[in-house]
Enzyme design. Structure first.
Site, PDB file in Angstrom:
ATOM      1  N   SER A   1       0.849  -1.187   0.000  1.00 49.35           N
ATOM      2  CA  SER A   1       0.000   0.000   0.000  1.00 49.35           C
ATOM      3  C   SER A   1       0.881   1.232   0.000  1.00 49.35           C
ATOM      4  O   SER A   1       2.032   1.188   0.454  1.00 49.35           O
ATOM      5  CB  SER A   1      -0.894  -0.009   1.242  1.00 49.35           C
ATOM      6  OG  SER A   1      -1.451   1.262   1.494  1.00 49.35           O
TER       7      SER A   1
ATOM      8  N   TYR B   1      -1.056  -0.184  10.372  1.00 52.95           N
ATOM      9  CA  TYR B   1      -1.090  -0.862   9.071  1.00 52.95           C
ATOM     10  C   TYR B   1       0.084  -0.422   8.193  1.00 52.95           C
ATOM     11  O   TYR B   1       0.747  -1.250   7.562  1.00 52.95           O
ATOM     12  CB  TYR B   1      -2.415  -0.552   8.384  1.00 52.95           C
ATOM     13  CG  TYR B   1      -2.594  -1.176   7.028  1.00 52.95           C
ATOM     14  CD1 TYR B   1      -3.003  -2.502   6.899  1.00 52.95           C
ATOM     15  CD2 TYR B   1      -2.379  -0.438   5.868  1.00 52.95           C
ATOM     16  CE1 TYR B   1      -3.185  -3.070   5.644  1.00 52.95           C
ATOM     17  CE2 TYR B   1      -2.556  -0.998   4.616  1.00 52.95           C
ATOM     18  CZ  TYR B   1      -2.956  -2.318   4.506  1.00 52.95           C
ATOM     19  OH  TYR B   1      -3.132  -2.873   3.261  1.00 52.95           O
TER      20      TYR B   1
END
Length: 225
Positions: A131, A144
């Site tokens: 990501s 995350y």
């Protein structure tokens, strides 16, 4: 027929990639924790319900691929966001952070370790889904994002240690998935593209086998067939 293992394939990107590779002539072994959602209409996809953090389940995934001739591709897609809404690091519950790292860092590495002997024999490829939160300092994304950053660095080192393989850490961009909705609770994410839109770029990646490295699927969409 080449063989792929794709984790986290009951929904979202993992499911789209499984269908996309099966449609391109691959045999695919998939998993997810939700057995009820892990159903496919094509015999090209073998589904095993289970948790990728479970050592026995990881062994079963590699064994299922071996029965099909051995994995040519491992896609570490399974992941969790963590608490929603995402807390700032000052308030992040450490037990939740450990789980985020267990699923997003430790389990993919453990599965890769199991699959490596066969991947080496077939000069295969390892994909870890990442990501932009791994490389940008977004407020609220410390759990995350730092886990994905660790996964990227592990991939970067693996690429140096396994030069006969292709090792890609792949950023699919913002997609209309349940995890993305969890990251933005209460917000309308209908402007994000569906996961299926990046499948042609992913197939282009595994077909053309560029050098190991960080890949943004959006950059491949202009050249993918």
């Amino acid at each position: 027929m080449p063989v792929a293992i794709i984790t986290g394939a009951s929904r979202g990107l993992g499911r789209a990639l499984a269908h996309g590779l099966a449609g391109a002539g691959w045999r695919v072994v998939v998993d997810a924790r939700n057995a009820a959602a892990l159903t496919f209409s094509t015999p090209a996809i073998t589904a095993l319900a289970g948790d990728v953090t479970d050592p026995a389940h990881r062994v079963a995934l590699v064994a299922a691929a071996d029965r099909l001739g051995g994995a040519d591709l491992l896609v570490n897609n399974a992941g969790i966001l963590g608490p929603s809404p995402q807390p700032r690091l000052a308030d992040y519950p450490l037990d939740a952070l450990r789980e985020v790292y267990e699923v997003n860092v430790f389990a993919p590495l453990a599965l890769t370790q199991l699959a490596l002997p066969g991947l080496r024999a077939r000069k295969g490829a390892v994909v870890t889904v990442t990501s932009d939160a791994a490389i940008e300092g977004y407020a609220g994304w410390g759990g995350y994002g730092s886990a994905k950053a660790a996964a990227e660095q592990a991939s970067r080192v693996l690429a140096e240690e396994e030069p006969a393989l292709r090792v890609w850490w792949v950023d699919p961009g913002d997609l209309r998935t349940r995890m993305h909705q969890e990251a933005f609770p209460g917000e309308d994410i209908s402007d994000r593209p569906e996961p299926e839109t990046v499948v042609p770029a992913f197939r282009h990646l595994v077909q053309t086998r560029p050098p190991s490295g960080r890949i943004r699927l959006g950059d491949l969409l202009v050249t993918a067939p």
